[in-house]
Design an enzyme around this catalytic site. Sequence first.
Site, PDB file in Angstrom:
ATOM      1  CG  PHE A 153      65.244  44.365  59.968  1.00  0.00           C
ATOM      2  CD1 PHE A 153      65.950  45.532  60.251  1.00  0.00           C
ATOM      3  CD2 PHE A 153      63.856  44.413  60.027  1.00  0.00           C
ATOM      4  CE1 PHE A 153      65.278  46.716  60.566  1.00  0.00           C
ATOM      5  CE2 PHE A 153      63.185  45.584  60.345  1.00  0.00           C
ATOM      6  CZ  PHE A 153      63.902  46.733  60.619  1.00  0.00           C
ATOM      7  CE  LYS A 177      64.524  32.960  58.238  1.00  0.00           C
ATOM      8  NZ  LYS A 177      64.700  34.316  57.652  1.00  0.00           N
ATOM      9  CD  GLU A 180      64.072  37.635  54.573  1.00  0.00           C
ATOM     10  OE1 GLU A 180      64.362  37.380  55.752  1.00  0.00           O
ATOM     11  OE2 GLU A 180      62.905  37.617  54.140  1.00  0.00           O
ATOM     12  CB  SER A 230      56.066  41.616  62.448  1.00  0.00           C
ATOM     13  OG  SER A 230      55.967  40.544  61.549  1.00  0.00           O
ATOM     14  CB  CYS A 285      61.183  45.076  69.822  1.00  0.00           C
ATOM     15  SG  CYS A 285      62.357  44.508  71.034  1.00  0.00           S
ATOM     16  CD  GLU A 385      56.366  46.797  65.732  1.00  0.00           C
ATOM     17  OE1 GLU A 385      55.992  45.833  65.037  1.00  0.00           O
ATOM     18  OE2 GLU A 385      57.235  46.706  66.617  1.00  0.00           O
TER      19      GLU A 385
HETATM   20  P1  NAD Z   1      59.462  39.960  60.315  1.00  0.00           P
HETATM   21  O1  NAD Z   1      58.317  39.411  61.079  1.00  0.00           O
HETATM   22  O2  NAD Z   1      59.231  40.507  58.961  1.00  0.00           O
HETATM   23  O3  NAD Z   1      60.598  38.834  60.140  1.00  0.00           O
HETATM   24  C1  NAD Z   1      61.060  38.069  61.220  1.00  0.00           C
HETATM   25  C2  NAD Z   1      61.546  36.723  60.701  1.00  0.00           C
HETATM   26  O4  NAD Z   1      60.444  36.028  60.101  1.00  0.00           O
HETATM   27  C3  NAD Z   1      62.623  36.835  59.621  1.00  0.00           C
HETATM   28  O5  NAD Z   1      63.591  35.840  59.837  1.00  0.00           O
HETATM   29  C4  NAD Z   1      61.845  36.627  58.339  1.00  0.00           C
HETATM   30  O6  NAD Z   1      62.626  36.044  57.322  1.00  0.00           O
HETATM   31  C5  NAD Z   1      60.748  35.680  58.756  1.00  0.00           C
HETATM   32  N1  NAD Z   1      59.526  35.850  57.976  1.00  0.00           N
HETATM   33  C6  NAD Z   1      59.116  36.958  57.299  1.00  0.00           C
HETATM   34  N2  NAD Z   1      57.938  36.728  56.697  1.00  0.00           N
HETATM   35  C7  NAD Z   1      57.580  35.460  56.998  1.00  0.00           C
HETATM   36  C8  NAD Z   1      56.455  34.648  56.667  1.00  0.00           C
HETATM   37  N3  NAD Z   1      55.457  35.119  55.912  1.00  0.00           N
HETATM   38  N4  NAD Z   1      56.413  33.406  57.150  1.00  0.00           N
HETATM   39  C9  NAD Z   1      57.396  32.923  57.917  1.00  0.00           C
HETATM   40  N5  NAD Z   1      58.497  33.654  58.263  1.00  0.00           N
HETATM   41  C10 NAD Z   1      58.583  34.904  57.802  1.00  0.00           C
HETATM   42  O7  NAD Z   1      60.152  41.045  61.268  1.00  0.00           O
HETATM   43  P2  NAD Z   1      61.317  42.070  60.901  1.00  0.00           P
HETATM   44  O8  NAD Z   1      60.757  43.153  60.042  1.00  0.00           O
HETATM   45  O9  NAD Z   1      62.537  41.351  60.456  1.00  0.00           O
HETATM   46  O10 NAD Z   1      61.639  42.650  62.353  1.00  0.00           O
HETATM   47  C11 NAD Z   1      60.929  43.706  62.942  1.00  0.00           C
HETATM   48  C12 NAD Z   1      59.840  43.188  63.848  1.00  0.00           C
HETATM   49  O11 NAD Z   1      60.392  42.383  64.871  1.00  0.00           O
HETATM   50  C13 NAD Z   1      59.089  44.296  64.564  1.00  0.00           C
HETATM   51  O12 NAD Z   1      57.737  43.973  64.581  1.00  0.00           O
HETATM   52  C14 NAD Z   1      59.671  44.272  65.960  1.00  0.00           C
HETATM   53  O13 NAD Z   1      58.849  44.773  66.989  1.00  0.00           O
HETATM   54  C15 NAD Z   1      59.899  42.812  66.132  1.00  0.00           C
HETATM   55  N6  NAD Z   1      60.873  42.564  67.181  1.00  0.00           N
HETATM   56  C16 NAD Z   1      60.395  42.124  68.381  1.00  0.00           C
HETATM   57  C17 NAD Z   1      61.265  41.903  69.419  1.00  0.00           C
HETATM   58  C18 NAD Z   1      60.774  41.421  70.741  1.00  0.00           C
HETATM   59  O14 NAD Z   1      61.583  41.106  71.581  1.00  0.00           O
HETATM   60  N7  NAD Z   1      59.476  41.331  70.974  1.00  0.00           N
HETATM   61  C19 NAD Z   1      62.642  42.121  69.229  1.00  0.00           C
HETATM   62  C20 NAD Z   1      63.086  42.556  67.991  1.00  0.00           C
HETATM   63  C21 NAD Z   1      62.181  42.776  66.969  1.00  0.00           C
END
Ligand code: NAD
Length: 500
Positions: A153, A177, A180, A230, A285, A385
């Site tokens: 997000f 994808k 959401e 994450s 991040c 985090e």
């Molecule tokens: P998230 O892990 O909740 O979601 C990421 C994606 O995974 C979304 O598209 C989501 O719909 C999907 N998802 C969520 N739950 C899932 C599941 N159980 N099974 C499969 N797919 C699932 O992350 P977020 O809250 O949207 O974003 C924040 C996180 O992203 C933080 O941890 C941040 O550090 C990380 N991030 C990392 C970088 C990097 O370059 N390392 C960059 C941006 C964000």
Amino acid sequence: MHNVAPLLNHWIAGKPYEGSADRTADVFDPATGEITKVVALAATSTVDEAIAAAHEAFPAWRDTSLARRTQVLFAFRELLNERKEELAAIITAEHGKVLSDALGEVSRGQEVVEFACGIAHLLKGGLTENASTKVDVSSIRQPVGPVAIISPFNFPAMVPMWFFPVAIAAGNTVILKPSEKDPSAANWIAQLWDEAGLPAGVFNVVHGDKVAVDALLDNPRVKAVSFVGSTPIARYVYERGTANGKRVQALGGAKNHMVVLPDADLDLAADAAVNAGFGSAGERCMAISALVAVGDIADELVEKIRVRAEALETGDGRRGCDMGPLVTRAHRDKVAAYVDAGEEAGAKLVVDGRGVKPNGAENGFWLGPTLIDHVTTGMTVYTDEIFGPVLSVVRVETYDEALALINASDFGNGTAIFTNDGGAARRFQNEVEVGMVGINVPVPVPMAYYSFGGWKNSLFGDTHAHGVEGVHFYTRGKVVTTRWLDPSHGGINLGFPQND
Ligand code: NAD
């Protein structure tokens, strides 16, 4: 509410999807707390339709000349540049980050589009003439096929743009994808590709949750997966995707430290800590979440940060404030709970954002800048985090202690050191176990022609995003050995070919 909020649907085969959605999720404006849309959550069969569209579009796109593919990239870049304010407004309305920050996000994504406009240079192979007598050897790189991009997000435009410009320029087709929580940017981008002349099916968007992600990971037509999110989900995506024989790069979470050595300019360090700790409400991040003050500068540095943090205005991102709301109420409450836990564990709250008076609607998801001092490594505010506007100060005596802290972390995304001592900085860049290092630069996000990615639990897989590594991820190498028939090559010899 659900009856009035418009539905945001998928984008498949060059147009908005017309099928109905059995499941939906609410999309909020975080600055008002209102539901502005509902987004379709794809069933496996809908994801398979998007994959089929990408699969069908692949042969023609792969065989479209590099000259023509690059022209489409240039057209996309021009349209994006002209209309980036529209995209920034969409991001602010669903993510909450202030407009100037949203515009910055688009510009950093645009850099990758510009990098991909020059991909011809990186797709050039090599040729060795007469490697063996009258035998030539050449190398080429070819696209892998339909690829999936699953994004978080916090950067609804930039993170997808780390990947799809390179994937498309290299001749692949894409299924994006997005999160959401802020899904509209993806559809806006899909429309822009259409206007730029990209053939239908080359860029598709499916909205959804775990069901959609699993469908992408399991469908054999998807050849590569780029994931950002994450750490637990990144690990899951990596394991399931690779078990299914796909290439996967899965970028995970972070906990970034900024070390301030005693010789640093403390005003510049305080500015940097505030910008990197509270920009985008800490939902980056590459945000700095742990400030490591070395030696006897801690009191002075904390005081300088306090003054700056208290001067920040939190509010609606459309009103020229410094910092916006958090993305959802649940996330806001989770971050606030970490502050509660830090306080209970004995850390000292210097600036408390929990009672912030925002310049915005009452029901927005507000949490002001929060500065916590005397944090120790056993506290959850340090170990986890948090992904919010919470800057923890850890006090240490020596550089070695600071380095040991960082290297003991499970994460290795970004870090920074503030010092005027070149020798110390050089030692740090050599010794620190982190993928992206800033020297007097608090948020060291690499330019598009370098590659973005962390170490340890911040990235699963071995290629980073964009730059040369991105091109490698989205292409496969092939080596061709050629000879044109010549009488000197005749004769039977069953031995292993040797060069002469
Ligand atoms: P998230 O892990 O909740 O979601 C990421 C994606 O995974 C979304 O598209 C989501 O719909 C999907 N998802 C969520 N739950 C899932 C599941 N159980 N099974 C499969 N797919 C699932 O992350 P977020 O809250 O949207 O974003 C924040 C996180 O992203 C933080 O941890 C941040 O550090 C990380 N991030 C990392 C970088 C990097 O370059 N390392 C960059 C941006 C964000």
